[in-house]
Design an enzyme around this catalytic site. Sequence first.
Site, PDB file in Angstrom:
ATOM      1  CG  ASN A  41      52.630 -21.866   6.102  1.00  0.00           C
ATOM      2  OD1 ASN A  41      53.283 -22.185   5.252  1.00  0.00           O
ATOM      3  ND2 ASN A  41      52.303 -20.608   6.485  1.00  0.00           N
ATOM      4  CB  CYS A  90      52.898 -10.445  11.305  1.00  0.00           C
ATOM      5  SG  CYS A  90      51.907 -11.677  12.083  1.00  0.00           S
ATOM      6  CB  CYS A 130      47.971 -18.930  21.986  1.00  0.00           C
ATOM      7  SG  CYS A 130      46.187 -18.453  21.598  1.00  0.00           S
ATOM      8  CG  HIS A 139      40.717 -20.478  10.298  1.00  0.00           C
ATOM      9  ND1 HIS A 139      41.191 -19.543   9.539  1.00  0.00           N
ATOM     10  CD2 HIS A 139      41.092 -20.100  11.706  1.00  0.00           C
ATOM     11  CE1 HIS A 139      42.061 -18.781  10.160  1.00  0.00           C
ATOM     12  NE2 HIS A 139      42.097 -19.263  11.358  1.00  0.00           N
ATOM     13  CD  GLU A 149      57.181 -17.339  15.584  1.00  0.00           C
ATOM     14  OE1 GLU A 149      58.016 -18.095  16.393  1.00  0.00           O
ATOM     15  OE2 GLU A 149      56.653 -17.347  14.758  1.00  0.00           O
ATOM     16  CB  CYS A 196      51.242 -17.196  14.234  1.00  0.00           C
ATOM     17  SG  CYS A 196      49.923 -18.166  14.681  1.00  0.00           S
ATOM     18  CB  SER A 201      44.026 -11.252  13.803  1.00  0.00           C
ATOM     19  OG  SER A 201      43.614 -12.360  13.421  1.00  0.00           O
ATOM     20  CD  GLU A 232      42.293 -13.751  20.487  1.00  0.00           C
ATOM     21  OE1 GLU A 232      42.354 -14.554  19.327  1.00  0.00           O
ATOM     22  OE2 GLU A 232      41.862 -12.790  20.263  1.00  0.00           O
ATOM     23  CB  CYS A 277      47.500 -22.482  15.704  1.00  0.00           C
ATOM     24  SG  CYS A 277      48.595 -21.241  16.165  1.00  0.00           S
ATOM     25  CB  CYS A 314      43.455 -22.958  16.843  1.00  0.00           C
ATOM     26  SG  CYS A 314      42.636 -21.464  17.381  1.00  0.00           S
TER      27      CYS A 314
HETATM   28  N1  SAH Z   1      44.986 -15.387  17.991  1.00  0.00           N
HETATM   29  C1  SAH Z   1      44.662 -14.754  16.728  1.00  0.00           C
HETATM   30  C2  SAH Z   1      45.893 -13.853  16.199  1.00  0.00           C
HETATM   31  C3  SAH Z   1      46.964 -14.672  15.835  1.00  0.00           C
HETATM   32  S1  SAH Z   1      47.134 -16.187  14.810  1.00  0.00           S
HETATM   33  C4  SAH Z   1      44.026 -15.430  15.820  1.00  0.00           C
HETATM   34  O1  SAH Z   1      43.891 -16.409  15.881  1.00  0.00           O
HETATM   35  O2  SAH Z   1      43.458 -14.651  14.788  1.00  0.00           O
HETATM   36  C5  SAH Z   1      47.150 -15.316  13.342  1.00  0.00           C
HETATM   37  C6  SAH Z   1      46.786 -16.130  12.054  1.00  0.00           C
HETATM   38  O3  SAH Z   1      47.734 -17.125  11.568  1.00  0.00           O
HETATM   39  C7  SAH Z   1      45.305 -16.775  12.156  1.00  0.00           C
HETATM   40  O4  SAH Z   1      44.453 -16.581  11.237  1.00  0.00           O
HETATM   41  C8  SAH Z   1      45.514 -18.179  12.343  1.00  0.00           C
HETATM   42  O5  SAH Z   1      44.576 -18.835  12.016  1.00  0.00           O
HETATM   43  C9  SAH Z   1      46.715 -18.227  11.275  1.00  0.00           C
HETATM   44  N2  SAH Z   1      47.817 -19.687  11.527  1.00  0.00           N
HETATM   45  C10 SAH Z   1      47.815 -20.201  12.729  1.00  0.00           C
HETATM   46  N3  SAH Z   1      48.605 -21.476  12.059  1.00  0.00           N
HETATM   47  C11 SAH Z   1      48.696 -21.238  10.818  1.00  0.00           C
HETATM   48  C12 SAH Z   1      49.344 -22.304   9.805  1.00  0.00           C
HETATM   49  N4  SAH Z   1      49.768 -23.447  10.147  1.00  0.00           N
HETATM   50  N5  SAH Z   1      49.115 -22.056   8.501  1.00  0.00           N
HETATM   51  C13 SAH Z   1      48.670 -20.638   8.185  1.00  0.00           C
HETATM   52  N6  SAH Z   1      48.139 -19.853   9.007  1.00  0.00           N
HETATM   53  C14 SAH Z   1      48.312 -20.104  10.348  1.00  0.00           C
HETATM   54 FE1  SF4 Z   2      45.919 -19.012  19.469  1.00  0.00          FE
HETATM   55 FE2  SF4 Z   2      45.073 -17.646  16.957  1.00  0.00          FE
HETATM   56 FE3  SF4 Z   2      47.050 -19.844  17.317  1.00  0.00          FE
HETATM   57 FE4  SF4 Z   2      44.123 -20.068  17.647  1.00  0.00          FE
HETATM   58  S1  SF4 Z   2      45.228 -19.471  15.919  1.00  0.00           S
HETATM   59  S2  SF4 Z   2      46.018 -21.177  18.948  1.00  0.00           S
HETATM   60  S3  SF4 Z   2      43.998 -18.261  18.794  1.00  0.00           S
HETATM   61  S4  SF4 Z   2      47.124 -17.854  18.067  1.00  0.00           S
END
Ligand code: SAH
Ligand code: SF4
Length: 338
Positions: A281, A96, A103, A207, A75, A324, A182, A151, A110, A107
Amino acid sequence: MVSLGQPQYRAGQLAEWLYKKRATSFDQMSDLPRDLREQLAGRFSLSKTEIVRVLGSRDTTRKFLFRLGDDSLIESVLIPASPALYGSRSDRRTICVSTQVGCAYGCKFCASGLEGFSRNLRPNEIVDQIIATERESGEKIDNIVFMGMGEPLANFDNLLSAIRIINAPWGLGIGARHITVSTSGLAPQSRKLAEQPLQIRLAISLHGATDAVRNRIMPINRRYSIETLLAAGDDYVSRKKQRLTFEYILIKDVNDSEEEAHLLAKHALRLRAKVNLIPYNTVQGLPWSRPSQDRQEKFLAILREHEVPATLRREKGHDIEAACGQLRLQTKRELQLR
Ligand code: SAH
Ligand code: SF4
């Protein structure tokens, strides 16, 4: 072209068809000789990236779900002009984009990591997200953030190939300063990115301001601690002579304490970084939630007390599952696709 026994200028013609005229078949490339077009069609294929779902409407954040040639789902999110997002001018349209299917970094908050990692995106699959979104929306995109699924620094070579195409005058022609990568904390790879001649921007998904908080929600921190990551950030800033951004999702009772805010300010001042606060979110199936509005504002106020440039993202895209990986997850659950 040279290996096909063609003159070099054919490469320029091909790039023009691919990235400027956006041809959808080799047949359309009318200034290439017919037998060359046939040869190309026999050896290569053009984009198989297909938009299968669009959420949101014009003037709001829109989300695009793509199906790739092998049926994988990824997406992109198109964010309309908004003030000073990632250092951009306020009239810019930002996309974006994703760099991987799923991934591997897991995390805890996520959606992208929930079903694990499938594969890296190829350079064309990264660039296609931009081309397909421009085609569907009729809008010219002028700012790219690699903050979709995956990532980016774990798919380093393909990321760089895609960036070269996005940046090149014969490609999409978007300036490196309008491209932000990022990372969740791959310190060695961010040093490698710093060695690239392009002035690409870096955002660090922090974070948490302490190892205790980051270890709890981001497994990568056990490999590269905050100090290791900040030192790599320092290196980036000194080589590139530009500001980096800390992304900081605010999660209730996890990373939203006043103490954490003061420490975050200290890290930001050390690197002269900006801070983007993002209210969490909610993701279906995960226990986390966002702090109250008051608590979000308090966190922001502490950063500002320390004179750290900071923004708090106020609602954009919560209703369309814009974090994401969320739309893909939802669609997969609905359609029970791969
Ligand atoms: N893997 C890389 C890039 C993709 S994630 C990274 O983690 O930086 C892009 C952003 O969306 C990151 O800052 C991630 O922490 C954030 N993100 C992931 N899940 C989220 C959620 N549920 N609510 C808000 N931001 C979120
Ligand atoms: Fe992967 Fe970024 Fe999501 Fe962490 S926040 S699981 S590194 S996409």
